[in-house]
Design a protein around this motif. Structure first.
Motif, PDB file in Angstrom:
ATOM      1  N   ARG A   1       0.860  -1.192   0.000  1.00  0.00           N
ATOM      2  CA  ARG A   1       0.000   0.000   0.000  1.00  0.00           C
ATOM      3  C   ARG A   1       0.890   1.233   0.000  1.00  0.00           C
ATOM      4  NH1 ARG A   1      -5.224  -1.097   1.681  1.00  0.00           N
ATOM      5  NH2 ARG A   1      -5.563   1.076   1.077  1.00  0.00           N
ATOM      6  N   TYR A   2       1.549   1.464  -1.132  1.00  0.00           N
ATOM      7  CA  TYR A   2       2.590   2.479  -1.188  1.00  0.00           C
ATOM      8  C   TYR A   2       2.041   3.894  -1.014  1.00  0.00           C
ATOM      9  CZ  TYR A   2       5.052  -1.512  -3.155  1.00  0.00           C
ATOM     10  OH  TYR A   2       5.587  -2.746  -3.339  1.00  0.00           O
ATOM     11  N   ASN A   3       0.933   4.195  -1.633  1.00  0.00           N
ATOM     12  CA  ASN A   3       0.379   5.543  -1.520  1.00  0.00           C
ATOM     13  C   ASN A   3      -0.070   5.833  -0.091  1.00  0.00           C
ATOM     14  OD1 ASN A   3      -0.235   7.920  -3.160  1.00  0.00           O
ATOM     15  ND2 ASN A   3      -2.359   7.543  -2.601  1.00  0.00           N
ATOM     16  N   SER A   4      -0.578   4.795   0.580  1.00  0.00           N
ATOM     17  CA  SER A   4      -1.010   4.968   1.966  1.00  0.00           C
ATOM     18  C   SER A   4       0.172   5.280   2.875  1.00  0.00           C
ATOM     19  CB  SER A   4      -1.726   3.699   2.458  1.00  0.00           C
ATOM     20  OG  SER A   4      -2.864   3.432   1.671  1.00  0.00           O
ATOM     21  N   VAL A   5       1.330   4.723   2.576  1.00  0.00           N
ATOM     22  CA  VAL A   5       2.517   4.990   3.388  1.00  0.00           C
ATOM     23  C   VAL A   5       2.870   6.474   3.341  1.00  0.00           C
ATOM     24  CG1 VAL A   5       4.986   4.521   3.643  1.00  0.00           C
ATOM     25  CG2 VAL A   5       3.429   2.671   3.101  1.00  0.00           C
TER      26      VAL A   5
ATOM     27  N   VAL B   1       2.992  11.831   6.223  1.00  0.00           N
ATOM     28  CA  VAL B   1       2.570  13.233   6.313  1.00  0.00           C
ATOM     29  C   VAL B   1       1.699  13.449   7.543  1.00  0.00           C
ATOM     30  CG1 VAL B   1       1.222  15.044   5.196  1.00  0.00           C
ATOM     31  CG2 VAL B   1       2.761  13.620   3.834  1.00  0.00           C
ATOM     32  N   LEU B   2       0.734  12.558   7.763  1.00  0.00           N
ATOM     33  CA  LEU B   2      -0.188  12.703   8.897  1.00  0.00           C
ATOM     34  C   LEU B   2       0.549  12.626  10.227  1.00  0.00           C
ATOM     35  CD1 LEU B   2      -3.110  12.888   9.922  1.00  0.00           C
ATOM     36  CD2 LEU B   2      -3.228  10.390   9.807  1.00  0.00           C
ATOM     37  N   PHE B   3       1.426  11.642  10.391  1.00  0.00           N
ATOM     38  CA  PHE B   3       2.135  11.470  11.660  1.00  0.00           C
ATOM     39  C   PHE B   3       3.106  12.624  11.897  1.00  0.00           C
ATOM     40  CE2 PHE B   3       0.357   7.365  12.233  1.00  0.00           C
ATOM     41  CZ  PHE B   3       0.637   6.981  13.532  1.00  0.00           C
ATOM     42  N   LEU B   4       3.856  13.015  10.869  1.00  0.00           N
ATOM     43  CA  LEU B   4       4.840  14.073  11.055  1.00  0.00           C
ATOM     44  C   LEU B   4       4.172  15.402  11.380  1.00  0.00           C
ATOM     45  CD1 LEU B   4       7.322  13.170   8.175  1.00  0.00           C
ATOM     46  CD2 LEU B   4       7.681  12.890  10.641  1.00  0.00           C
ATOM     47  N   PHE B   5       3.079  15.722  10.685  1.00  0.00           N
ATOM     48  CA  PHE B   5       2.350  16.953  10.998  1.00  0.00           C
ATOM     49  C   PHE B   5       1.754  16.875  12.406  1.00  0.00           C
ATOM     50  CE2 PHE B   5       1.267  18.926   6.604  1.00  0.00           C
ATOM     51  CZ  PHE B   5       2.608  18.897   6.278  1.00  0.00           C
ATOM     52  N   GLY B   6       1.200  15.717  12.742  1.00  0.00           N
ATOM     53  CA  GLY B   6       0.602  15.552  14.072  1.00  0.00           C
ATOM     54  C   GLY B   6       1.634  15.656  15.184  1.00  0.00           C
TER      55      GLY B   6
ATOM     56  N   ALA C   1       8.492  14.379   2.306  1.00  0.00           N
ATOM     57  CA  ALA C   1       7.865  13.088   2.013  1.00  0.00           C
ATOM     58  C   ALA C   1       6.778  13.234   0.948  1.00  0.00           C
ATOM     59  CB  ALA C   1       7.287  12.488   3.294  1.00  0.00           C
ATOM     60  N   ALA C   2       5.971  14.299   1.067  1.00  0.00           N
ATOM     61  CA  ALA C   2       4.917  14.520   0.082  1.00  0.00           C
ATOM     62  C   ALA C   2       5.505  14.789  -1.300  1.00  0.00           C
ATOM     63  CB  ALA C   2       4.033  15.685   0.519  1.00  0.00           C
ATOM     64  N   GLY C   3       6.572  15.578  -1.358  1.00  0.00           N
ATOM     65  CA  GLY C   3       7.179  15.891  -2.646  1.00  0.00           C
ATOM     66  C   GLY C   3       7.786  14.688  -3.328  1.00  0.00           C
ATOM     67  N   ILE C   4       8.289  13.729  -2.547  1.00  0.00           N
ATOM     68  CA  ILE C   4       8.943  12.551  -3.122  1.00  0.00           C
ATOM     69  C   ILE C   4       7.931  11.481  -3.500  1.00  0.00           C
ATOM     70  CG2 ILE C   4      10.502  10.626  -2.594  1.00  0.00           C
ATOM     71  CD1 ILE C   4      12.140  12.552  -0.927  1.00  0.00           C
ATOM     72  N   PHE C   5       6.957  11.231  -2.631  1.00  0.00           N
ATOM     73  CA  PHE C   5       6.120  10.037  -2.791  1.00  0.00           C
ATOM     74  C   PHE C   5       4.716  10.317  -3.322  1.00  0.00           C
ATOM     75  CE2 PHE C   5       8.958   9.052   0.874  1.00  0.00           C
ATOM     76  CZ  PHE C   5       9.767   8.168   0.207  1.00  0.00           C
ATOM     77  N   LEU C   6       4.260  11.555  -3.291  1.00  0.00           N
ATOM     78  CA  LEU C   6       2.886  11.844  -3.704  1.00  0.00           C
ATOM     79  C   LEU C   6       2.872  12.563  -5.053  1.00  0.00           C
ATOM     80  CD1 LEU C   6       1.314  13.014  -0.305  1.00  0.00           C
ATOM     81  CD2 LEU C   6       1.135  10.771  -1.396  1.00  0.00           C
ATOM     82  N   SER C   7       1.676  12.700  -5.599  1.00  0.00           N
ATOM     83  CA  SER C   7       1.498  13.395  -6.867  1.00  0.00           C
ATOM     84  C   SER C   7       1.608  14.904  -6.664  1.00  0.00           C
ATOM     85  CB  SER C   7       0.130  13.052  -7.460  1.00  0.00           C
ATOM     86  OG  SER C   7      -0.906  13.526  -6.595  1.00  0.00           O
TER      87      SER C   7
ATOM     88  N   GLY D   1      -1.195  16.001  -4.565  1.00  0.00           N
ATOM     89  CA  GLY D   1      -0.953  15.665  -3.166  1.00  0.00           C
ATOM     90  C   GLY D   1       0.006  16.638  -2.508  1.00  0.00           C
ATOM     91  N   LEU D   2       1.061  17.008  -3.233  1.00  0.00           N
ATOM     92  CA  LEU D   2       2.016  17.978  -2.696  1.00  0.00           C
ATOM     93  C   LEU D   2       1.351  19.341  -2.493  1.00  0.00           C
ATOM     94  CD1 LEU D   2       4.879  18.850  -1.932  1.00  0.00           C
ATOM     95  CD2 LEU D   2       5.333  19.216  -4.368  1.00  0.00           C
ATOM     96  N   LEU D   3       0.472  19.733  -3.411  1.00  0.00           N
ATOM     97  CA  LEU D   3      -0.220  21.014  -3.286  1.00  0.00           C
ATOM     98  C   LEU D   3      -1.072  21.050  -2.021  1.00  0.00           C
ATOM     99  CD1 LEU D   3      -1.108  23.764  -4.398  1.00  0.00           C
ATOM    100  CD2 LEU D   3      -2.852  22.567  -5.752  1.00  0.00           C
ATOM    101  N   TRP D   4      -1.871  19.997  -1.816  1.00  0.00           N
ATOM    102  CA  TRP D   4      -2.730  19.965  -0.637  1.00  0.00           C
ATOM    103  C   TRP D   4      -1.913  19.853   0.639  1.00  0.00           C
ATOM    104  CZ3 TRP D   4      -7.318  21.747  -0.545  1.00  0.00           C
ATOM    105  CH2 TRP D   4      -8.155  21.669  -1.669  1.00  0.00           C
ATOM    106  N   THR D   5      -0.809  19.133   0.603  1.00  0.00           N
ATOM    107  CA  THR D   5       0.052  19.042   1.776  1.00  0.00           C
ATOM    108  C   THR D   5       0.634  20.406   2.122  1.00  0.00           C
ATOM    109  OG1 THR D   5       0.628  16.761   1.186  1.00  0.00           O
ATOM    110  CG2 THR D   5       2.068  17.874   2.741  1.00  0.00           C
TER     111      THR D   5
END
Length: 311
Positions: free
Chosen positions: A50-54, A59-64, A90-96, A99-103
């Motif tokens: 579940r690569y996208n979930s990782v 992002v969720l844990f680090l922000f939290g 992490a968002a810039g490397i692994f997300l679209s 995803g990076l925009l919303w992050t």
């Protein structure tokens, strides 16, 4: 996956060291256990692909963790606020891109909210700005984490480039082999003493004839190109038998047939045909011989082709 379990081990080790040296258990010091949990969950998600979930988990844990640390520390100027930057990486490397925009939007909003809460005195802790080895260790761990993610990204880019280069090389080699095969066929086709002509399976149009065909029937190449072969034969019972055999079989035997030359003269011939059923438009190779000549079998000379020999 190695980075995930190393993160878990690091979080557990930091928590154990704190307990060993007698550091009081506080909400801020419990962040090391949260770090260990994050690493363990990331490892499990990677295990089940579940690569996208990782990426979203990171992002969720680090922000939290950054928000919790600022709240319990009592100031937005805690060193753990750098975890927001790690989440961005992490968002810039692994997300679209989306995803990076919303992050980024969430990171700016979270930092603004924490800054407002700090200014309004709404944070729970009373900040202490004394530094210790734990501050250095936290900063070093953040730097190592960013470096590890960037290294992983470089590895992904390098592997993608190598795969692209390998595929491009294979395509080029295939094209060169095909062109070489077509060149060999063309030379053999044109120089063969046996009359041969090539037709499209889809339309029946003549695509090419060799010099021997021109000599036997008297037609020039330009006079027969893109025409069906019906004008070349006397349509008698022998021709009908050959036509049935040609439709029913991929390769026919030799049939006696009467050809019609350019000046209308009738020529006794023997004919054999073989088809190559391509995915788009296969070819039909037809070979002629004059009775009395010793051509024992039909030459198979078109195997490398993907198009007409005149292409």
């Amino acid at each position: 996956m190695r980075l995930s379990w190393m993160t878990s081990v690091l979080g557990l080790a930091l928590f154990a060291v704190d307990r060993f040296i007698g550091t009081p258990v506080t909400a801020d010091s419990m962040m090391t256990l949260v770090l260990a949990v994050m690493g363990a969950l990331a490892w499990v998600l990677l295990k089940v692909r579940r690569y996208n979930s990782v990426a979203w988990l990171l992002v969720l844990f680090l922000f939290g963790m950054a928000a919790s640390s600022a709240y319990f520390f009592g100031s937005v100027r805690t060193i753990n606020i750098v975890l927001i930057l790690m989440g961005q990486v992490a968002a810039g490397i692994f997300l679209s891109r989306r995803g990076l925009l919303w992050t980024t939007v969430c990171a700016v909003a979270l930092l603004g909210l924490l800054t407002w809460a700090d200014a309004a005195g709404l944070l729970a802790g009373s900040p202490r700005f004394a530094v210790s080895w734990r501050n250095w260790l936290s900063q070093s761990a953040s730097l190592v984490g960013v470096a590890a993610m960037m290294s992983l990204n470089r590895t992904q880019v390098r592997l993608a480039q190598e795969l692209h280069l390998r595929e491009a090389t294979q395509r080029l080699q295939t094209q060169l082999d095909r062109d070489l095969g077509q060149g060999r066929f063309s030379r053999l086709f044109r120089a063969s003493p046996t009359p041969i002509f090539v037709q499209s399976m889809r339309t029946g149009a003549i695509l090419d004839v060799n010099l021997a065909f021109e000599r036997v029937l008297g037609y020039t190449r330009n006079q027969v190109l893109n025409r069906r072969d019906g004008f070349l034969w006397l349509h008698d019972e022998a021709h009908a038998a050959f036509s049935r055999d040609r439709r029913a079989q991929q390769r026919t035997g030799w049939h006696a047939i009467t050809g019609i030359g350019r000046n209308g003269q009738q020529i006794a011939l023997q004919i054999c045909s073989e088809r190559d059923d391509g995915s788009d438009d296969g070819l039909r190779i037809t070979v002629l011989r004059v009775p009395g000549h010793t051509t024992s079998a039909m030459p198979t000379v078109y195997a490398p082709l993907e198009g007409g020999p005149g292409d």
